[in-house]
Design a protein around this motif. Sequence first.
Motif, mmCIF file in Angstrom:
data_model
loop_
_atom_site.group_PDB
_atom_site.id
_atom_site.type_symbol
_atom_site.label_atom_id
_atom_site.label_comp_id
_atom_site.label_asym_id
_atom_site.label_seq_id
_atom_site.Cartn_x
_atom_site.Cartn_y
_atom_site.Cartn_z
ATOM 1 N N VAL A 58 16.063 23.015 13.998
ATOM 2 C CA VAL A 58 16.607 21.636 14.423
ATOM 3 C C VAL A 58 16.745 20.641 12.966
ATOM 4 O O VAL A 58 15.925 20.560 12.264
ATOM 5 C CB VAL A 58 15.310 21.081 15.052
ATOM 6 N N ALA A 59 17.812 19.928 13.175
ATOM 7 C CA ALA A 59 18.274 19.113 12.054
ATOM 8 C C ALA A 59 17.272 17.824 12.019
ATOM 9 O O ALA A 59 18.147 16.605 12.386
ATOM 10 C CB ALA A 59 19.781 18.839 12.259
ATOM 11 N N THR A 60 16.234 17.885 11.906
ATOM 12 C CA THR A 60 15.167 16.698 11.787
ATOM 13 C C THR A 60 14.043 17.058 10.875
ATOM 14 O O THR A 60 13.627 18.279 10.901
ATOM 15 C CB THR A 60 14.918 16.185 12.916
ATOM 16 N N ASP A 61 13.814 15.961 9.856
ATOM 17 C CA ASP A 61 12.308 16.151 9.328
ATOM 18 C C ASP A 61 11.275 15.152 9.885
ATOM 19 O O ASP A 61 10.608 14.758 9.118
ATOM 20 C CB ASP A 61 12.517 16.215 7.715
ATOM 21 N N ASN A 62 11.697 14.896 11.214
ATOM 22 C CA ASN A 62 10.688 13.628 11.527
ATOM 23 C C ASN A 62 9.544 14.486 11.841
ATOM 24 O O ASN A 62 9.391 15.793 12.015
ATOM 25 C CB ASN A 62 11.095 13.042 12.783
ATOM 26 N N GLN A 63 8.316 13.891 12.286
ATOM 27 C CA GLN A 63 7.056 14.297 12.578
ATOM 28 C C GLN A 63 7.015 14.799 13.929
ATOM 29 O O GLN A 63 6.058 15.632 14.366
ATOM 30 C CB GLN A 63 5.841 13.390 12.159
ATOM 31 N N SER A 64 8.256 14.255 14.733
ATOM 32 C CA SER A 64 7.975 14.637 16.249
ATOM 33 C C SER A 64 9.329 14.997 16.628
ATOM 34 O O SER A 64 10.399 14.643 16.010
ATOM 35 C CB SER A 64 7.606 13.449 16.977
ATOM 36 N N ILE A 65 9.554 15.812 17.598
ATOM 37 C CA ILE A 65 10.797 16.270 18.013
ATOM 38 C C ILE A 65 10.655 16.341 19.753
ATOM 39 O O ILE A 65 9.390 16.624 20.266
ATOM 40 C CB ILE A 65 11.242 17.626 17.666
ATOM 41 N N GLU A 66 11.944 16.375 20.239
ATOM 42 C CA GLU A 66 11.722 16.559 21.903
ATOM 43 C C GLU A 66 12.128 18.083 22.155
ATOM 44 O O GLU A 66 13.428 18.492 21.387
ATOM 45 C CB GLU A 66 12.777 15.633 22.361
ATOM 46 N N VAL A 67 11.613 18.827 22.822
ATOM 47 C CA VAL A 67 12.160 20.043 23.331
ATOM 48 C C VAL A 67 12.344 20.122 24.833
ATOM 49 O O VAL A 67 11.684 19.262 25.620
ATOM 50 C CB VAL A 67 11.059 21.058 23.073
ATOM 51 N N SER A 68 13.248 20.877 25.334
ATOM 52 C CA SER A 68 13.747 20.827 26.825
ATOM 53 C C SER A 68 13.429 22.252 27.270
ATOM 54 O O SER A 68 13.675 23.087 26.700
ATOM 55 C CB SER A 68 15.265 20.618 26.829
ATOM 56 N N ALA A 69 12.783 22.012 28.490
ATOM 57 C CA ALA A 69 12.522 23.602 29.316
ATOM 58 C C ALA A 69 13.670 23.756 30.175
ATOM 59 O O ALA A 69 13.838 23.257 31.323
ATOM 60 C CB ALA A 69 11.029 23.119 30.163
ATOM 61 N N THR A 70 14.529 24.420 29.771
ATOM 62 C CA THR A 70 15.745 24.912 30.422
ATOM 63 C C THR A 70 15.716 26.348 31.102
ATOM 64 O O THR A 70 16.572 26.568 31.912
ATOM 65 C CB THR A 70 16.987 25.086 29.456
ATOM 66 N N ASP A 71 14.518 26.780 30.868
ATOM 67 C CA ASP A 71 14.431 28.184 31.548
ATOM 68 C C ASP A 71 13.032 28.493 31.793
ATOM 69 O O ASP A 71 12.179 27.668 31.132
ATOM 70 C CB ASP A 71 15.236 29.327 31.048
#
Length: 709
Positions: A381-394
Amino acid sequence: MYGSPTPTRWCLVVALLTVIAVPLLAGTGLASATTDAEQRVDAGQEQQASVLANEGNESSENETAVDPTASFDAPSSIEAGTSATFDASSSDPGDDEIAGYVWRVDEGDGEHMEITSSPTYEYTFEEPGSTEVHLEVITDDDRRDETTETVRVAVPTVEGTVVHAGDEVGDHDVVQLLDGDEEVATTETGDDGSFTLSPDDPGTYDLVYVDERVLEGDELVRNDLVDFYAIESVTIEDAETPVDVGTVTLPESNRLHWYVRDSESETGIENATVTYTHSNGGATVSHTTTTGPDGNAGLIGIGDEIEVETHGPEGYHDVESPERVDLDRNERKTVYLDGAITGSFDVDPEPVPIGENASVTLEAETGTAESITWFVDGAQVATDNQSIEVSATDPDPIDVSASLEGENDGTTTVTRSIPVDTLDRELRLEVPDRTNTHEPFAATAIHEVEQRNVSVESYNWQLHDESGERLEITRSSSPTTEFAVESLGDYTVSVVVRDEFDVTKSTNATIEADAIPSWAESGASHVEIGDVEMPLSLEGGSTTSIDVTATNTGDVPDLVDVTAENETSTVDRTTLELGSNETGSVTLEYTPPNRPGNYTLTVSTAHDRVQESYTVTASSNETDDGQAANATDGDPQELDLLPTPSVGADISAVSVSRDRLGSVVLGTATTTVLGGFGLLGYVVYTRPKESGVDWLASKREPPKADESQ
């Protein structure tokens, strides 16, 4: 001749007198007693003679009989764990036949006995040493003989003697054979240091020495003896040839203290793992221990160069490579470990509802991360933030990992598998309780998801009979399908629904086919409409084509009418000839009304009918007598008239203008009075700007001079 009588003569006289006197005394008891005694004597003599005769016969037979002689072939030696076959075919049965062979093997765990009718016997030897095998043969007349053979059971063997420097023998000396890390044989040395090791199979093994207290994990007592040592690699070719390594003298011992400490605080690290490894002569031996609260791995005696490998507990990095230690004296060694970056994930919400997002936050526990690299399901994932968003697509869990890098703390990877909540789903299947054979019935699947509008990607349908045999399978995007069965009985309809999130749910329902239609029983024709193709939107007054496909599911060919009807009348009809189980198509024509709105067209045969809904739009060129369709309010407006048929008249829709309405009404009245055959009524439709009533009232006014035309 006549001289004094001789004794012989007297005997003859007495015998003669006895013969004469016996008949005279026949009636007396004396004669009877004498006779009985004589009979008993004669009988006894006969019995004694018979016994003597039998004894004579038996004595004769015993003098000629030959007893059996037992013998068998056996291997002189055999490896433990293998089977040997004994053969008593060489046994001599004597004058009789051998009825059985009794085998007995005296092994370490007791006597094993088996009786066989054949001369061969197979046995597997487990215990090494000399084992006796006994055989007894028995004939039909129960004559017996037995013999014994001795078999030497051999095992792979390594022999030798281990002593310490100065020919000292340790009190806790143990010798082992290792196959890699696996122990295959272990024994304690004798009072003189001698040992014998017997693995199960020949092969190549590591011969090593270990202090018994090292094996048991006890704290070592300083005794200036080597605690473990790799002696050499030995190869055992077979069980018949023992391997003798002779006398092994262990080197002098040097004591090693190993400490593990924190590189920053220099305090001892508890529960670090320390592994000592010694190699010699192709053999390797290792000993693993853990550090105490002060970081001390304990005291150990080594006699040669060893490798020491240190692994830190959680929160510390391992030493990159083992350290080689070659002591010539007692020594204390300290290893410093760098603390590792540690962290954990906070997930909200968890589990993640399918189709929604969740926030994943990295929380550092030890160390400071200078950079973070995120991965979701293996993709960076192109980020170095301390938090990310993930999606439940399946419905599969979401695999999240973060690689943490620090300047002095090395690299640590934190991983987490986040579960997905697929939500509560309900799937119902609606089918009728019963149906007729040969006639289609509908099945409808109703799929609902808790508090969500989830679209369905596919419906997989199956039809099974009561024996479980699959009769039909189909896949569609529609929640409704049709089936037809040909036999009476119970049937099961099942459906598997797959939604936009790739979540599947299944259910089933049963239906009973309990009647056969008369046309099917009699073998008549039965034409069903399969498909009707027509535009869903039609322009008023323009003719369109309707393509109809039909199938004769009956057993008899037929010429059938295919009819199209609107709400009031039949608009077209044609015939279609179909053989049994034949499918054909026809084209019908239809001109919709000029009036915009929603309508229904019915296509039917004598056995089936299908309704299609359509919409009529305004004509793109509505004109009358050359007037433009977009006439102004003052201009005459075209009216659609729906006629009511009268006797003798075929009247269709008529388009008239306001200026001509008076003439139309007058003509209608005249026709009604003079003809007397019917009544012609008109329903007048006008544009909303002016009602028909107002318009009629205005026509009652006298015409102006310039409107007399």
